[in-house]
Design a protein around this motif. Structure first.
Motif, PDB file in Angstrom:
ATOM      1  N   MET A 207      -4.393 -15.000   5.794  1.00 28.28           N
ATOM      2  CA  MET A 207      -3.801 -14.418   3.887  1.00 28.28           C
ATOM      3  C   MET A 207      -3.571 -16.301   3.861  1.00 28.28           C
ATOM      4  O   MET A 207      -3.542 -16.853   3.938  1.00 28.28           O
ATOM      5  N   GLY A 208      -4.450 -16.530   2.618  1.00 29.66           N
ATOM      6  CA  GLY A 208      -4.950 -17.672   1.603  1.00 29.66           C
ATOM      7  C   GLY A 208      -2.789 -17.709   0.781  1.00 29.66           C
ATOM      8  O   GLY A 208      -3.539 -19.065   0.398  1.00 29.66           O
ATOM      9  N   THR A 209      -1.950 -17.201   1.018  1.00 24.60           N
ATOM     10  CA  THR A 209      -1.242 -18.033   0.148  1.00 24.60           C
ATOM     11  C   THR A 209       0.132 -18.995   1.080  1.00 24.60           C
ATOM     12  O   THR A 209       0.327 -17.594   1.857  1.00 24.60           O
ATOM     13  N   PRO A 210       0.550 -19.620   0.635  1.00 23.79           N
ATOM     14  CA  PRO A 210       1.675 -20.515   1.934  1.00 23.79           C
ATOM     15  C   PRO A 210       2.387 -19.476   2.004  1.00 23.79           C
ATOM     16  O   PRO A 210       3.015 -18.864   1.713  1.00 23.79           O
ATOM     17  N   HIS A 211       3.016 -19.686   3.608  1.00 27.77           N
ATOM     18  CA  HIS A 211       4.527 -18.508   3.454  1.00 27.77           C
ATOM     19  C   HIS A 211       5.089 -18.913   4.702  1.00 27.77           C
ATOM     20  O   HIS A 211       4.395 -20.316   5.769  1.00 27.77           O
ATOM     21  N   PRO A 212       6.241 -18.940   5.345  1.00 29.95           N
ATOM     22  CA  PRO A 212       6.978 -19.511   6.054  1.00 29.95           C
ATOM     23  C   PRO A 212       5.810 -18.141   7.585  1.00 29.95           C
ATOM     24  O   PRO A 212       5.752 -17.670   7.323  1.00 29.95           O
ATOM     25  N   THR A 213       6.505 -19.528   8.828  1.00 33.35           N
ATOM     26  CA  THR A 213       6.010 -18.765  10.077  1.00 33.35           C
ATOM     27  C   THR A 213       6.656 -17.025  10.007  1.00 33.35           C
ATOM     28  O   THR A 213       6.087 -17.133  10.548  1.00 33.35           O
ATOM     29  N   TYR A 214       7.280 -17.191  10.478  1.00 37.18           N
ATOM     30  CA  TYR A 214       7.825 -15.688  10.624  1.00 37.18           C
ATOM     31  C   TYR A 214       7.664 -14.394   9.826  1.00 37.18           C
ATOM     32  O   TYR A 214       7.838 -13.576  10.264  1.00 37.18           O
ATOM     33  N   LEU A 215       6.938 -14.975   8.799  1.00 33.08           N
ATOM     34  CA  LEU A 215       7.012 -13.624   7.949  1.00 33.08           C
ATOM     35  C   LEU A 215       4.692 -13.465   8.188  1.00 33.08           C
ATOM     36  O   LEU A 215       4.265 -12.178   8.257  1.00 33.08           O
ATOM     37  N   ILE A 216       4.080 -14.110   9.466  1.00 29.06           N
ATOM     38  CA  ILE A 216       2.893 -13.712  10.120  1.00 29.06           C
ATOM     39  C   ILE A 216       3.350 -13.030  10.599  1.00 29.06           C
ATOM     40  O   ILE A 216       4.073 -12.683  11.905  1.00 29.06           O
ATOM     41  N   SER A 217       2.678 -11.417  11.060  1.00 32.05           N
ATOM     42  CA  SER A 217       3.212 -10.022  11.570  1.00 32.05           C
ATOM     43  C   SER A 217       1.851  -9.889  11.918  1.00 32.05           C
ATOM     44  O   SER A 217       0.564  -9.986  11.800  1.00 32.05           O
ATOM     45  N   PHE A 218       1.852  -8.893  13.184  1.00 28.25           N
ATOM     46  CA  PHE A 218       0.742  -7.971  13.519  1.00 28.25           C
ATOM     47  C   PHE A 218       1.184  -6.806  14.000  1.00 28.25           C
ATOM     48  O   PHE A 218       2.421  -7.025  14.665  1.00 28.25           O
ATOM     49  N   VAL A 219       0.119  -4.964  13.810  1.00 24.34           N
ATOM     50  CA  VAL A 219       1.262  -4.876  14.778  1.00 24.34           C
ATOM     51  C   VAL A 219      -0.508  -3.480  15.099  1.00 24.34           C
ATOM     52  O   VAL A 219      -1.397  -3.861  14.872  1.00 24.34           O
ATOM     53  N   VAL A 220      -0.420  -3.586  16.971  1.00 27.19           N
ATOM     54  CA  VAL A 220      -1.683  -2.976  17.305  1.00 27.19           C
ATOM     55  C   VAL A 220      -1.115  -2.024  18.138  1.00 27.19           C
ATOM     56  O   VAL A 220       0.176  -1.161  18.528  1.00 27.19           O
ATOM     57  N   GLY A 221      -2.049  -0.207  18.032  1.00 24.99           N
ATOM     58  CA  GLY A 221      -2.227   0.699  18.042  1.00 24.99           C
ATOM     59  C   GLY A 221      -2.837   1.561  17.869  1.00 24.99           C
ATOM     60  O   GLY A 221      -3.409   1.237  16.659  1.00 24.99           O
ATOM     61  N   LYS A 222      -2.553   3.175  17.574  1.00 29.21           N
ATOM     62  CA  LYS A 222      -3.666   3.965  17.463  1.00 29.21           C
ATOM     63  C   LYS A 222      -3.243   5.086  15.963  1.00 29.21           C
ATOM     64  O   LYS A 222      -1.613   5.511  16.616  1.00 29.21           O
ATOM     65  N   TYR A 223      -3.404   4.532  14.911  1.00 25.65           N
ATOM     66  CA  TYR A 223      -2.355   5.039  14.114  1.00 25.65           C
ATOM     67  C   TYR A 223      -3.448   5.902  12.802  1.00 25.65           C
ATOM     68  O   TYR A 223      -4.892   5.830  13.420  1.00 25.65           O
ATOM     69  N   VAL A 224      -3.371   6.403  12.123  1.00 25.74           N
ATOM     70  CA  VAL A 224      -3.574   7.425  11.093  1.00 25.74           C
ATOM     71  C   VAL A 224      -3.509   6.559   9.943  1.00 25.74           C
ATOM     72  O   VAL A 224      -2.421   6.343   8.876  1.00 25.74           O
ATOM     73  N   LYS A 225      -4.776   6.609   9.663  1.00 26.21           N
ATOM     74  CA  LYS A 225      -4.022   5.526   7.917  1.00 26.21           C
ATOM     75  C   LYS A 225      -4.310   6.135   6.390  1.00 26.21           C
ATOM     76  O   LYS A 225      -5.450   7.436   6.345  1.00 26.21           O
ATOM     77  N   LYS A 226      -3.832   6.791   5.863  1.00 22.55           N
ATOM     78  CA  LYS A 226      -3.950   7.269   3.970  1.00 22.55           C
ATOM     79  C   LYS A 226      -3.848   6.125   3.223  1.00 22.55           C
ATOM     80  O   LYS A 226      -2.647   5.054   3.320  1.00 22.55           O
TER      81      LYS A 226
END
Length: 427
Positions: A207-226
């Motif tokens: 993520m190359g745009t500076p941002h506050p720490t609380y916006l750093i996120s991830f999700v891990v799981g089994k998903y279908v993507k559209k």
């Protein structure tokens, strides 16, 4: 109803912009800083059964004044294995205290001199990262095991050392190591991935745009993507396998929402992608992280709740929509809203502000009064009581009234904002 609620909530943001000229003084809520973080490089892996995070984070920072030697970072219940400069193996002196780590550097540093501190650690966080077990019913998996983050307002330091306050903004990158059959959704650009011999893989986002720490996120799981496109922007929707049919219902108007937001604000969406992902047991309706929104699956499936026998969940979501609309009108009109979930109390406060809100909920018959009472009870009973019952007819009636409430709130708030705008222009 969704568009009305969306517009009403947009007004809540607009009030702070329009009224800024009318406020002569504001308190300074920023934390004092002795350094400016430039970049977070975060690598994590997990032990799901033990709810444990294993981290390797490098924090790049620059002092704000000369003779800088002590760096104090936020770190809640992190067990540190080592603290070094990124390009050296020698241990730095450090000490921990509740919610903090204080690092003594190898020498005095000058203002704006780049310093990279590397932390290796583990944690079993109570906030910030959440481990969700697989859920199944009738021998069918409803959702896989999940790991996801929720950083707002100041929960990022429960899983990586940081200056965890919105006034400090930095770029970031994450390397998330998970089983090969898991999907990883993160912030910014997907820049790489690596498969390991032990059946895991590492997914790298930047993520190359500076941002506050609380916006750093991830999700891990089994998903279908559209995936689809809007003006060259990648729009991706992640649903549980077997629920792909909900994508159009839940996200079919994303392109329109982006267009409306751009038209209302005059600002184009600034990033190359926008991901929307559902998760289980999310504590809020959703969280708008940078380039990626995490959403409660109950919010998304509410649209078909009655048809699938999830009437109690539908009642709860209608309660939440009602609560948010009343909070919206109170904030816009009075700059204050009480932190309560009692929509009967919120309704009384809102109706004192503008009589137009009084006519949203009919009170002439016992049946109408009982329906509102059932909506009011839904916050607790629809989730936790075995005896709570609500019919399809009652849900449809309540849905139409909530939609009308959204229309009236939009009207009331629009007029109030216009009044504030005139006052600001005249000041």
């Amino acid at each position: 109803m969704k568009l009305s609620i969306f517009r009403s909530l947009c007004l809540l943001f607009a009030i702070f912009t329009v009224s800024s000229g009318a406020l002569s003084q504001r308190p300074n809520f920023n934390r004092a800083r002795t350094y400016d973080v430039q970049h977070y490089a975060i690598s994590v892996s997990f032990d799901h059964k033990k709810r444990t995070v294993f981290g390797d984070t490098t924090v790049e920072l620059k002092p704000l004044a000369d003779s800088f030697r002590i760096a104090v970072l936020d770190a809640r219940d992190l067990k540190f294995e080592s603290v070094t400069l990124a390009d050296r193996s020698e241990q730095l002196t450090y000490r921990t205290s509740p919610g903090k780590i204080t690092v003594t550097l190898d020498r005095d540093y000058m203002k704006d001199e780049a310093i990279k501190i590397r932390f290796k650690y583990s944690a079993t966080p109570k906030k910030g990262i959440y481990f969700i077990d697989e859920n199944s019913s009738d021998h069918k998996i409803e959702h896989s095991a999940q790991i996801w983050t929720q950083g707002q307002p100041e929960e990022a330091h429960h899983w990586f050392p940081s200056f965890d306050f919105p006034s400090d903004k930095a770029t970031s990158e994450t390397r998330i190591r998970v089983p090969v059959d898991m999907t990883v959704i993160g912030n910014g650009e997907l820049v790489g991935g690596e498969v390991h011999d032990d059946g895991t893989k590492t997914i790298h986002h930047m993520m190359g745009t500076p941002h506050p720490t609380y916006l750093i996120s991830f999700v891990v799981g089994k998903y279908v993507k559209k995936e689809e496109q809007y003006n060259g922007i990648s729009l991706a929707y992640y649903m549980y396998p077997g629920t792909e049919y909900m994508i159009e219902k839940a996200y079919g108007r994303t392109r329109d929402m982006l267009r409306i937001h751009e038209e209302l604000t005059g600002i184009e969406y600034p990033f190359a992608k926008y991901d929307q992902t559902i998760v289980a047991k999310f504590s809020f309706g959703g969280m708008e992280n940078i380039t990626a929104t995490t959403m409660a699956d109950t919010e998304i499936f509410a649209a078909e709740a009655a048809q699938r026998g999830w009437s109690n969940k539908a009642a709860f979501e209608l309660h939440q929509a009602t609560e948010r609309l009343y909070h919206c009108v109170l904030l816009v009109c009075t700059f204050y809203t009480p932190h309560v979930h009692n929509i009967g109390f919120l309704r009384t406060q809102a109706e004192r502000i503008d009589p137009r809100l009084t006519y949203v909920w009919p009170r002439d018959t016992k049946r109408d009064r009982a329906r509102f009472e059932k909506l009011k009870e839904a916050y607790v009973k629809a989730r936790y009581s075995k005896h709570y019952r609500i019919s399809k007819e009652e849900l449809e009636w309540l849905g139409s009234q909530v939609e009308e409430l959204g229309r009236v709130v939009h009207e009331v708030c629009s007029q109030r904002i216009e009044e504030l705008a005139r006052g600001a222009r005249a000041a």
